[in-house]
Design a protein around this motif. Structure first.
Motif, PDB file in Angstrom:
ATOM      1  N   LEU A  98       0.825  -1.208   0.000  1.00 64.12           N
ATOM      2  CA  LEU A  98       0.000   0.000   0.000  1.00 64.12           C
ATOM      3  C   LEU A  98       0.860   1.259   0.000  1.00 64.12           C
ATOM      4  CD1 LEU A  98      -2.849   1.302   0.324  1.00 64.12           C
ATOM      5  CD2 LEU A  98      -2.514   1.123   2.800  1.00 64.12           C
ATOM      6  N   LEU A  99       1.956   1.239   0.737  1.00 59.59           N
ATOM      7  CA  LEU A  99       2.810   2.419   0.872  1.00 59.59           C
ATOM      8  C   LEU A  99       3.836   2.559  -0.252  1.00 59.59           C
ATOM      9  CD1 LEU A  99       3.472   2.193   4.719  1.00 59.59           C
ATOM     10  CD2 LEU A  99       2.155   3.979   3.568  1.00 59.59           C
ATOM     11  N   ALA A 232      -6.787 -10.023  10.827  1.00 61.36           N
ATOM     12  CA  ALA A 232      -6.637 -10.656   9.517  1.00 61.36           C
ATOM     13  C   ALA A 232      -6.867 -12.161   9.573  1.00 61.36           C
ATOM     14  CB  ALA A 232      -5.253 -10.359   8.946  1.00 61.36           C
ATOM     15  N   LEU A 233      -6.869 -12.716  10.771  1.00 62.95           N
ATOM     16  CA  LEU A 233      -7.208 -14.141  10.916  1.00 62.95           C
ATOM     17  C   LEU A 233      -8.640 -14.409  10.465  1.00 62.95           C
ATOM     18  CD1 LEU A 233      -5.685 -15.052  14.394  1.00 62.95           C
ATOM     19  CD2 LEU A 233      -5.204 -16.223  12.236  1.00 62.95           C
ATOM     20  N   HIS A 234      -9.484 -13.408  10.536  1.00 62.42           N
ATOM     21  CA  HIS A 234     -10.907 -13.586  10.273  1.00 62.42           C
ATOM     22  C   HIS A 234     -11.352 -12.838   9.024  1.00 62.42           C
ATOM     23  CE1 HIS A 234     -10.806 -15.207  14.305  1.00 62.42           C
ATOM     24  NE2 HIS A 234     -10.343 -14.056  14.759  1.00 62.42           N
ATOM     25  N   GLN A 237     -10.848  -7.395   6.303  1.00 65.11           N
ATOM     26  CA  GLN A 237     -11.474  -6.106   6.570  1.00 65.11           C
ATOM     27  C   GLN A 237     -10.497  -5.141   7.232  1.00 65.11           C
ATOM     28  OE1 GLN A 237     -15.051  -6.411   8.859  1.00 65.11           O
ATOM     29  NE2 GLN A 237     -15.743  -4.332   8.367  1.00 65.11           N
ATOM     30  N   ALA A 238      -9.573  -5.683   8.015  1.00 62.15           N
ATOM     31  CA  ALA A 238      -8.579  -4.825   8.678  1.00 62.15           C
ATOM     32  C   ALA A 238      -7.706  -4.103   7.664  1.00 62.15           C
ATOM     33  CB  ALA A 238      -7.705  -5.665   9.608  1.00 62.15           C
ATOM     34  N   PHE A 239      -7.480  -4.731   6.503  1.00 60.07           N
ATOM     35  CA  PHE A 239      -6.665  -4.098   5.475  1.00 60.07           C
ATOM     36  C   PHE A 239      -7.384  -2.862   4.924  1.00 60.07           C
ATOM     37  CE2 PHE A 239      -4.696  -8.487   4.304  1.00 60.07           C
ATOM     38  CZ  PHE A 239      -4.084  -8.518   5.543  1.00 60.07           C
ATOM     39  N   ASP A 240      -8.707  -2.964   4.786  1.00 60.41           N
ATOM     40  CA  ASP A 240      -9.479  -1.793   4.354  1.00 60.41           C
ATOM     41  C   ASP A 240      -9.322  -0.659   5.360  1.00 60.41           C
ATOM     42  OD1 ASP A 240     -10.421  -3.239   2.190  1.00 60.41           O
ATOM     43  OD2 ASP A 240     -12.237  -3.899   3.221  1.00 60.41           O
ATOM     44  N   GLY A 241      -9.228  -1.025   6.651  1.00 63.26           N
ATOM     45  CA  GLY A 241      -9.045  -0.016   7.690  1.00 63.26           C
ATOM     46  C   GLY A 241      -7.722   0.719   7.544  1.00 63.26           C
ATOM     47  N   LEU A 242      -6.664  -0.011   7.187  1.00 66.43           N
ATOM     48  CA  LEU A 242      -5.359   0.624   6.974  1.00 66.43           C
ATOM     49  C   LEU A 242      -5.408   1.580   5.792  1.00 66.43           C
ATOM     50  CD1 LEU A 242      -2.927  -2.396   7.518  1.00 66.43           C
ATOM     51  CD2 LEU A 242      -3.165  -0.407   9.000  1.00 66.43           C
ATOM     52  N   ALA A 243      -6.023   1.139   4.690  1.00 65.93           N
ATOM     53  CA  ALA A 243      -6.118   1.984   3.502  1.00 65.93           C
ATOM     54  C   ALA A 243      -6.965   3.229   3.788  1.00 65.93           C
ATOM     55  CB  ALA A 243      -6.712   1.186   2.340  1.00 65.93           C
ATOM     56  N   SER A 244      -8.071   3.046   4.494  1.00 65.80           N
ATOM     57  CA  SER A 244      -8.934   4.187   4.831  1.00 65.80           C
ATOM     58  C   SER A 244      -8.203   5.184   5.726  1.00 65.80           C
ATOM     59  CB  SER A 244     -10.201   3.706   5.539  1.00 65.80           C
ATOM     60  OG  SER A 244     -10.975   2.898   4.680  1.00 65.80           O
ATOM     61  N   HIS A 245      -7.436   4.654   6.683  1.00 65.32           N
ATOM     62  CA  HIS A 245      -6.686   5.538   7.581  1.00 65.32           C
ATOM     63  C   HIS A 245      -5.660   6.361   6.797  1.00 65.32           C
ATOM     64  CE1 HIS A 245      -4.843   6.835  11.389  1.00 65.32           C
ATOM     65  NE2 HIS A 245      -3.708   6.735  10.718  1.00 65.32           N
ATOM     66  N   LEU A 246      -4.932   5.720   5.883  1.00 63.06           N
ATOM     67  CA  LEU A 246      -3.948   6.442   5.078  1.00 63.06           C
ATOM     68  C   LEU A 246      -4.636   7.509   4.239  1.00 63.06           C
ATOM     69  CD1 LEU A 246      -1.119   6.872   3.938  1.00 63.06           C
ATOM     70  CD2 LEU A 246      -1.542   5.004   2.337  1.00 63.06           C
ATOM     71  N   PRO A 479      -8.828 -14.194  -1.231  1.00 57.92           N
ATOM     72  CA  PRO A 479      -8.708 -13.633  -2.584  1.00 57.92           C
ATOM     73  C   PRO A 479      -7.865 -12.372  -2.648  1.00 57.92           C
ATOM     74  CG  PRO A 479     -10.980 -14.263  -2.111  1.00 57.92           C
ATOM     75  CD  PRO A 479     -10.223 -14.412  -0.832  1.00 57.92           C
ATOM     76  N   LEU A 480      -7.967 -11.505  -1.626  1.00 55.96           N
ATOM     77  CA  LEU A 480      -7.231 -10.252  -1.650  1.00 55.96           C
ATOM     78  C   LEU A 480      -5.724 -10.477  -1.651  1.00 55.96           C
ATOM     79  CD1 LEU A 480      -7.143  -7.173  -1.526  1.00 55.96           C
ATOM     80  CD2 LEU A 480      -7.323  -7.319   0.951  1.00 55.96           C
ATOM     81  N   LEU A 481      -5.281 -11.623  -1.081  1.00 51.18           N
ATOM     82  CA  LEU A 481      -3.851 -11.854  -0.917  1.00 51.18           C
ATOM     83  C   LEU A 481      -3.248 -12.637  -2.073  1.00 51.18           C
ATOM     84  CD1 LEU A 481      -3.944 -12.698   2.880  1.00 51.18           C
ATOM     85  CD2 LEU A 481      -3.409 -10.515   1.804  1.00 51.18           C
ATOM     86  N   ARG A 482      -4.049 -12.956  -3.080  1.00 47.60           N
ATOM     87  CA  ARG A 482      -3.504 -13.670  -4.231  1.00 47.60           C
ATOM     88  C   ARG A 482      -2.607 -12.756  -5.040  1.00 47.60           C
ATOM     89  NH1 ARG A 482      -9.318 -16.424  -5.507  1.00 47.60           N
ATOM     90  NH2 ARG A 482      -9.246 -17.964  -3.814  1.00 47.60           N
TER      91      ARG A 482
END
Length: 588
Positions: A98-99, A232-234, A237-246, A479-482
């Motif tokens: 992302l960065l 991220a174990l579940h 959605q946490a990745f969306d949180g990182l992107a939204s925060h940035l 799927p997001l991590l492929r």
């Protein structure tokens, strides 16, 4: 294995700036400066190092190294990796992807646009650059800053700079090729946005400094990062949180009080040299900063539970002052454990020492590492051999005894806080020699030498562990991590910034064109137009004097009026701003 020039390792914050023979860069170490030919690569890579030396880069490195150590400690390694470890690794990989375009965009912005302005403070990039390329004996520069201006002007008037920027402008705008143009257009547009809210940020170097602190010293991002691994174990959605925060952080570059915050940052840096206790100027709560530092410290402590600090192994009930002191004295606690004063499980201690050494290493700039052979003679001199030929000799460390010619690693370092270049040589038995400048204390020399020995000796092991983590993470059903998915997400994130000022009616067509071959079609598929666009931007980075710009373009057989007319026509036809009008016109 030695990396190619222009590459870096985010865990160790090592950059690699040249392919010159060992004999050459040993000379640089002895003279305490680098040759001018290296300036563009050093300028670009130092920006990476400086950005990643902030709390975000440190946290990513700590989590990455922690994942590697947990994997290596597993009794089922390499056949199995714990889901918690993989989720943490995935989080680090996602955050770095992302960065990456922003990081590359800032490095390209430093290379082509940053120049010492009216601000009393300098970006970390230019501060380091000024020390690595100081005034020559026969130069008329008044001081280091004046010499730095000369270096940047000299480079940006060169054919090398013109080729580099022209090549950048016709790259496909994608994150899958490193994200160079995608990041550059995003950063350039963020600058245009920020200077409207804060006139001070017309100073490109001050803008780079503010953007770096806003993003890469963001304790809020680290706070979310530390939570994201478990989440991220579940799912992702946490990745969306990182992107939204940035995204929310970048929006602050148009905040109505930005000018005041920038002024506060300048004042704090001028008085105190850092922003500790002054988080407000980059929209941070100082309490959050302290809490995040404490969370990172606790993670380190958890690796070796027996380590003792002010209150022994129990971290509960500590006051704020005790927490701050414990963090600052962590190195002393490690020293007590390594010397046997405090008893700690040896395996735990070794894991902690490896991570701690890497974190220390991140604060200094490793410019070059080579595999060589070394031989310590009976006279106490250590001779370095490259490709079978002797290239250098130095006094060996006191405990080194003659033991024939053996493989070793020779590394060139720059120490930003001391303005010193250092040369360190280590093998699997320890340090052979370490040459530091007079400004580096004996205690610091010893600490850094031991950290360097651990980091260089651990390189191949980390490569293996990283490859296994990537392999196991690739088997997770997310799927997001492929492959390619994270890159596509990063692309869409930065498209909004790269296309910020494109006219709506042209948006789809312009995006398609930029994704194919950058500005090539927009500039009529004419190399001369691309070169003219690049030349204008490079010249305008250091002067706004139209008479000077006209003369310098004329020197390249380019006419200012014809060039600006062509750019205006292309801008009208494609809706992409190539010229930003204002008190001072800014060219892409």
């Amino acid at each position: 294995m030695r990396p190619a020039a222009g590459q870096m390792d985010p865990d160790t914050n090592t950059v690699f700036v040249c392919d010159s023979p060992v004999r050459e860069y040993v000379k640089w170490a002895m003279h305490g400066k680098l040759p001018r030919a290296l300036l563009p690569t050093v300028l670009h890579e130092l920006t990476h190092h400086w950005c990643l030396s902030g709390c975000v880069g440190r946290a990513l490195a700590e989590l990455s190294l922690e994942s590697q150590e947990h994997l290596a400690a597993s009794p089922l390694f390499p056949l199995y990796a714990d889901d918690i470890v993989l989720a943490q690794w995935d989080t680090v990989e996602f955050a770095r992807a992302l960065l990456e375009p922003l990081l590359e965009g800032m490095a390209m912005f430093a290379q082509f646009d940053v120049y010492p302005g009216p601000s009393p403070v300098l970006s970390g990039t230019l501060a380091m650059l000024g020390r690595l390329f100081p005034p020559e004996d026969d130069e008329t520069a008044a001081d280091v800053i004046d010499a730095l201006r000369h270096r940047l002007i000299e480079y940006r008037l060169s054919d090398q700079a013109l080729r580099s920027k022209s090549g950048l402008l016709v790259q496909a705008m994608s994150s899958r090729n490193g994200g160079y143009l995608l990041g550059y257009l995003s950063v350039k547009n963020l600058w245009m946005q920020a200077r409207k809210a804060s006139p001070r940020l017309a100073d490109a170097d001050l803008f780079l400094l503010y953007l770096r602190n806003l993003v890469f010293d963001d304790a809020g991002f680290v706070d979310k990062l530390l939570d994201a691994g478990a989440q991220a174990l579940h799912g992702t959605q946490a990745f969306d949180g990182l992107a939204s925060h940035l995204n929310e952080r970048l929006k602050l570059l148009s905040a109505p009080d930005l000018e005041q915050r920038v002024a506060e940052m300048e004042e704090a840096l001028e008085k105190y040299s850092d922003l500790e206790g002054h988080g407000r100027c980059i929209y941070l709560d100082d309490q959050l900063v302290e809490d995040v530092n404490w969370r990172l410290y606790q993670r380190l402590r958890a690796i070796a539970p027996g380590l003792k600090d002010l209150k022994g192994p129990d971290l509960k009930g500590m006051t704020r002052a005790e927490k701050l002191h414990a963090i600052r004295e962590f190195g002393a606690a490690l020293d007590r454990a390594t010397t046997g004063i405090d008893k700690v499980d040896p395996a735990d201690l070794q894991r902690l020492l490896r991570i701690w050494a890497h974190l220390l290493h991140r604060a200094i700039v490793c410019l070059r590492v080579d595999q060589v052979e070394c031989e310590t003679g009976a006279d106490g001199r250590c001779t370095v051999y490259a490709n079978g030929a002797p290239v250098f000799s130095a006094t060996a460390r006191p405990k080194r005894k003659p033991d024939g010619r053996n493989p070793a690693s020779l590394a060139l370092y720059y120490l930003p806080d001391e303005y010193e270049i250092a040369l360190v040589c280590v093998d699997d038995k320890g340090a052979l020699f370490a040459l530091f400048g007079d400004r580096v204390s004996a205690t610091q020399q010893e600490t850094l030498t031991q950290a360097i020995r651990i980091v260089l000796g651990d390189h191949d092991r980390r490569e293996i562990l990283g490859s296994y983590l990537r392999m196991h993470a690739g088997l997770r059903d997310e799927p997001l991590l492929r492959p390619g998915a994270v890159a596509r997400l990063a692309e869409h994130f930065y498209f909004n910034h790269a296309m910020r000022f494109v006219v709506d009616a042209h948006l789809d067509a312009c995006l398609k064109t930029l994704r194919t071959d950058g500005l090539w079609q927009i500039l009529d598929e004419e190399g001369s137009h691309v070169n003219a666009m690049a030349a204008l931007g490079l010249i305008q980075s250091w002067t706004s004097d139209e008479t000077c710009i006209r003369a310098l373009l004329q020197h390249r057989e380019m006419d200012f009026d014809e060039v600006t007319a062509r750019l205006s026509q292309a801008q009208a036809a494609h809706g992409l701003p190539l010229i930003h009008e204002g008190k001072r016109r800014v060219f892409l």
